[in-house]
Design an enzyme around this catalytic site. Structure first.
Site, PDB file in Angstrom:
ATOM      1  N   HIS A 155     -25.255 -12.132 -19.772  1.00 57.05           N
ATOM      2  CA  HIS A 155     -24.038 -11.327 -19.617  1.00 57.05           C
ATOM      3  C   HIS A 155     -23.860 -10.413 -20.824  1.00 57.05           C
ATOM      4  O   HIS A 155     -23.810 -10.895 -21.962  1.00 57.05           O
ATOM      5  CB  HIS A 155     -22.814 -12.242 -19.469  1.00 57.05           C
ATOM      6  CG  HIS A 155     -21.532 -11.506 -19.307  1.00 57.05           C
ATOM      7  ND1 HIS A 155     -20.454 -11.679 -20.149  1.00 57.05           N
ATOM      8  CD2 HIS A 155     -21.154 -10.566 -18.407  1.00 57.05           C
ATOM      9  CE1 HIS A 155     -19.468 -10.896 -19.764  1.00 57.05           C
ATOM     10  NE2 HIS A 155     -19.863 -10.205 -18.710  1.00 57.05           N
ATOM     11  N   HIS A 180     -16.734  -2.669 -15.262  1.00 53.43           N
ATOM     12  CA  HIS A 180     -17.242  -3.410 -14.117  1.00 53.43           C
ATOM     13  C   HIS A 180     -17.029  -2.672 -12.802  1.00 53.43           C
ATOM     14  O   HIS A 180     -17.693  -2.976 -11.804  1.00 53.43           O
ATOM     15  CB  HIS A 180     -16.554  -4.780 -14.025  1.00 53.43           C
ATOM     16  CG  HIS A 180     -16.886  -5.709 -15.140  1.00 53.43           C
ATOM     17  ND1 HIS A 180     -16.097  -5.823 -16.261  1.00 53.43           N
ATOM     18  CD2 HIS A 180     -17.924  -6.556 -15.337  1.00 53.43           C
ATOM     19  CE1 HIS A 180     -16.619  -6.719 -17.085  1.00 53.43           C
ATOM     20  NE2 HIS A 180     -17.743  -7.176 -16.559  1.00 53.43           N
ATOM     21  N   ARG A 254      -6.728   9.680 -21.737  1.00 54.74           N
ATOM     22  CA  ARG A 254      -7.957   8.903 -21.505  1.00 54.74           C
ATOM     23  C   ARG A 254      -7.767   7.533 -22.143  1.00 54.74           C
ATOM     24  O   ARG A 254      -7.787   7.387 -23.363  1.00 54.74           O
ATOM     25  CB  ARG A 254      -9.172   9.613 -22.116  1.00 54.74           C
ATOM     26  CG  ARG A 254     -10.473   8.802 -22.006  1.00 54.74           C
ATOM     27  CD  ARG A 254     -10.903   8.638 -20.550  1.00 54.74           C
ATOM     28  NE  ARG A 254     -12.208   8.006 -20.410  1.00 54.74           N
ATOM     29  CZ  ARG A 254     -12.400   6.776 -19.948  1.00 54.74           C
ATOM     30  NH1 ARG A 254     -11.359   6.012 -19.643  1.00 54.74           N
ATOM     31  NH2 ARG A 254     -13.615   6.301 -19.786  1.00 54.74           N
ATOM     32  N   CYS A 304     -12.499  14.827 -23.404  1.00 52.89           N
ATOM     33  CA  CYS A 304     -13.336  13.724 -22.955  1.00 52.89           C
ATOM     34  C   CYS A 304     -14.763  14.216 -22.754  1.00 52.89           C
ATOM     35  O   CYS A 304     -14.985  15.339 -22.284  1.00 52.89           O
ATOM     36  CB  CYS A 304     -12.791  13.146 -21.651  1.00 52.89           C
ATOM     37  SG  CYS A 304     -13.746  11.744 -21.032  1.00 52.89           S
ATOM     38  N   TYR A 457     -21.205   6.765 -23.369  1.00 56.11           N
ATOM     39  CA  TYR A 457     -21.092   8.080 -24.002  1.00 56.11           C
ATOM     40  C   TYR A 457     -22.400   8.514 -24.667  1.00 56.11           C
ATOM     41  O   TYR A 457     -22.446   8.898 -25.837  1.00 56.11           O
ATOM     42  CB  TYR A 457     -19.940   8.106 -24.997  1.00 56.11           C
ATOM     43  CG  TYR A 457     -18.603   7.825 -24.349  1.00 56.11           C
ATOM     44  CD1 TYR A 457     -18.195   8.557 -23.241  1.00 56.11           C
ATOM     45  CD2 TYR A 457     -17.756   6.821 -24.809  1.00 56.11           C
ATOM     46  CE1 TYR A 457     -16.992   8.305 -22.618  1.00 56.11           C
ATOM     47  CE2 TYR A 457     -16.548   6.560 -24.201  1.00 56.11           C
ATOM     48  CZ  TYR A 457     -16.170   7.301 -23.102  1.00 56.11           C
ATOM     49  OH  TYR A 457     -14.976   7.044 -22.481  1.00 56.11           O
TER      50      TYR A 457
END
Length: 623
Positions: A155, A180, A254, A304, A457
């Site tokens: 995980h 997720h 954001r 963004c 990013y």
């Protein structure tokens, strides 16, 4: 697809698309958009990952004749969904319109990934027993039951977080950790499905804890792209007004996690100077004390990295929020110099520059920033899952970078959505590097280890898929590339040409790293260009520009294109002070994460038809 239904993620169509091995492209049609749009983001709409080489545009998806009959009611639609077994998020709304009327159907049941017809029904009491690696780890998501015993070993978020959901619902954790909520993750979860809860138990479960129940109020004019966490654009109409400082209430938002509420009176910023030195703690009053710190103001863009992602979706669907052109705003940030705060804490003002000169890329020092927006589910608070980012220490200490520890925005205290009470502003960089709700500054020998610095990013080339992406192979996005967009006219607007045959246009342009805008050009055919008039930021040198540049233009429209009632595509491109120019096409910059979209911006409008002359009637006869 039948227009009589409101389907979340439209499971039958998704399953059909998978069976046909085609890429679903719902964004090309407003009717399909309304049918496919899920409650989260359009990232869940891709029926397949992009292939290593970009496929040609797929033909429109046509349902076979039996599909209309199969969708005769919402209950039937749910049955089709289960029968087809989509690997993504499935749900059918509880009402359907039949022959123009609405009727109630069975209560809606949210289907988890991997739902299959005739699968085993498992009691929730049995799920609760499987809460450790020794006996196995089971969880539920929506109505599905999943055995994730083997998965917990790998995980990405570590064992601690996933164990908090062991033997229970993962729904609140997935609501918290928005990463997720993408198709690829849900497809992975589907592989571990072992059954489902009975309808009786599913509907009797208490609703999962909502970590977003205490969010601040927002301006209704914001263009919301996701509700939880809240993400919204500045309206195009506001951008068209070309206000130098975007009003706080319509400044784009954001968020990655729930908005924390911090009492300004008890706020403390910890500054860790490194080399074993003890941290220095500063209150908001300390930062506001002008006898300790000189005030600093800077007008700077916040943008963004995913701004204009919708343009990339038109080629092949990517994962991420569907930003149009409004994930950008400009404000006057007021506070104290970041370099001054570091110096007060005992950091040598030349330390960052020396680390670059002496150690190079691998030995240079970084300034890590930690935010106070930390995941919380019930009484559990994730001590490691804070939002964090970092920039080179030399940037933070460079007086020409104008970095600010800000506590005011456009002359008022920073609003909650924008980091109250204190935010770090690193002008010219991606908004992701300007940490909100600033809690800690750390001088370190490595970058921030936050998910958003290490595993997000970053821009891969167009042949990289989620299966082949290695985030450790690329640096984090820092300074933003040159970009521009048309704010007026709006897409699909019916426009009227001026008497001299020109079209009035307005927009913005920006380039990161302090690079001002040298020129902006507009065109209606991509061959013949007209220079726009620039409105550069006041009191900012061309080599030290942090704010956006507005532009206006009167674009001549050739007679061959100026056909009333016909569509017309207009476009713009910008060149910055270092002569970086926007690329012509999206193909060369497409990437799976949908970041750094800066190709020519195109807007399709329609030339308003000429009004038909009215007939005049006199004495009962038409003239």
């Amino acid at each position: 697809l039948s227009p009589c239904f409101t389907l979340t993620a439209c499971p039958p169509a998704m399953a059909l698309a998978r069976s046909l091995r085609c890429v679903v492209r719902p964004l090309q049609s407003p009717s399909l958009r309304s049918c496919f749009a899920a409650g989260a983001s359009t990232s869940t709409l891709a029926a397949a990952r992009p292939s290593p080489t970009l496929p040609p545009p797929s033909p429109p998806l046509r349902a076979p004749p039996f599909f209309g009959a199969a969708l005769a009611s919402a209950a039937a639609a749910a049955a089709v969904a289960v029968a087809l077994g989509s690997g993504g998020p499935l749900a059918c709304e509880g009402t359907a319109r039949v022959e123009g009327q609405e009727r109630s159907s069975v209560p809606k049941r949210q289907l988890g990934p991997g739902a299959k017809a005739g699968e085993k029904v498992i009691r929730f009491a049995e799920v609760k027993k499987h809460n450790s690696p020794k006996v196995g780890i089971w969880v539920t998501y929506k109505e599905g039951v999943y055995d994730i015993t083997e998965f917990i070993k790998v995980h990405p978020g570590g064992l601690e977080r996933v164990m908090k959901a062991a033997g229970g619902q993962i729904d609140p954790f997935w609501a918290m950790y928005a990463q997720h909520n993408v198709q690829s993750v849900k497809e992975l979860l589907a592989e571990f499905r072992i059954g489902r809860l009975s309808d009786e138990e599913y509907f009797s479960l208490p609703p999962p804890f909502d970590p977003y129940s205490s969010e601040p109020q927002r301006d209704p004019s914001l263009v919301v792209q996701a509700a939880k966490p809240f993400n919204a654009e500045t309206p195009l109409s506001v951008l068209a007004e070309q206000q130098y400082h975007t009003p706080n209430e319509v400044f784009f938002v954001r968020n990655h996690l729930p908005v924390p509420t911090i009492n300004p009176a008890s706020y403390v910023l910890e500054v860790h100077p490194g080399k074993g030195k003890p941290p220095v703690k500063l209150t908001l009053k300390d930062l506001e004390n002008e006898s300790l710190f000189r005030r600093k103001k800077v007008s700077a863009v916040m943008q963004c990295t995913g701004n204009r992602r919708e343009d990339l979706n038109k080629l092949v669907q990517v994962e991420g929020l569907t930003w149009l052109t409004g994930a950008i705003s400009n404000a006057e940030w007021e506070g104290v110099g970041l370099r001054d705060v570091l110096a007060y804490a005992g950091v040598d003002p030349e330390l960052g520059a020396r680390s670059e000169e002496e150690g190079g890329e691998y030995e240079m020092l970084h300034l890590q920033m930690e935010g106070d927006d930390r995941p919380k589910v019930g009484e559990w608070r994730d001590t490691k899952g804070f939002y964090g980012a970092s920039v080179p220490l030399s940037w933070a200490q460079d007086p020409r970078r104008d970095c600010v520890v800000a506590f005011r925005m456009n002359g008022a205290p920073i609003p909650l959505d924008h980091g109250a009470p204190v935010r770090c502003v690193v002008p010219g960089t991606a908004g992701a590097r300007c940490v909100k709700w600033l809690a800690k500054l750390v001088v370190a020998s490595e970058e921030s280890q936050s998910h958003w610095q290490q595993n997000d990013y970053k821009a891969f080339h167009s042949c990289i898929t989620w299966d082949t992406a290695d985030f450790s192979s690329l640096p984090a996005i820092q300074d933003m590339p040159v970009n521009s967009a048309i704010s007026s006219p709006a897409p699909k607007e019916k426009v009227v040409l001026s008497p001299d045959g020109t079209l009035e246009m307005k927009g913005w342009a920006f380039s990161g790293g302090g690079r001002g805008i040298a020129r902006v050009e507009v065109s209606a055919d991509g061959q013949n260009w007209t220079s726009a008039e620039l409105h550069r930021p006041p009191n900012q040198a061309l080599g030290r520009t942090w704010a956006w540049t507005f532009w206006t233009a009167h674009l001549p429209i050739a007679e061959s294109l100026a056909k009333p009632g016909k569509a017309l595509t207009v476009m713009c491109k910008a060149v910055d002070a270092q002569y970086n120019v926007q690329p012509e096409n999206i193909d060369s910059i497409w990437n799976i994460r949908g970041v750094l979209c800066n190709s020519w911006h195109r807007v399709r409008v329609m030339i308003k038809p000429k009004p038909k002359p009215k007939q005049r009637f006199e004495f009962g006869h038409a003239e």
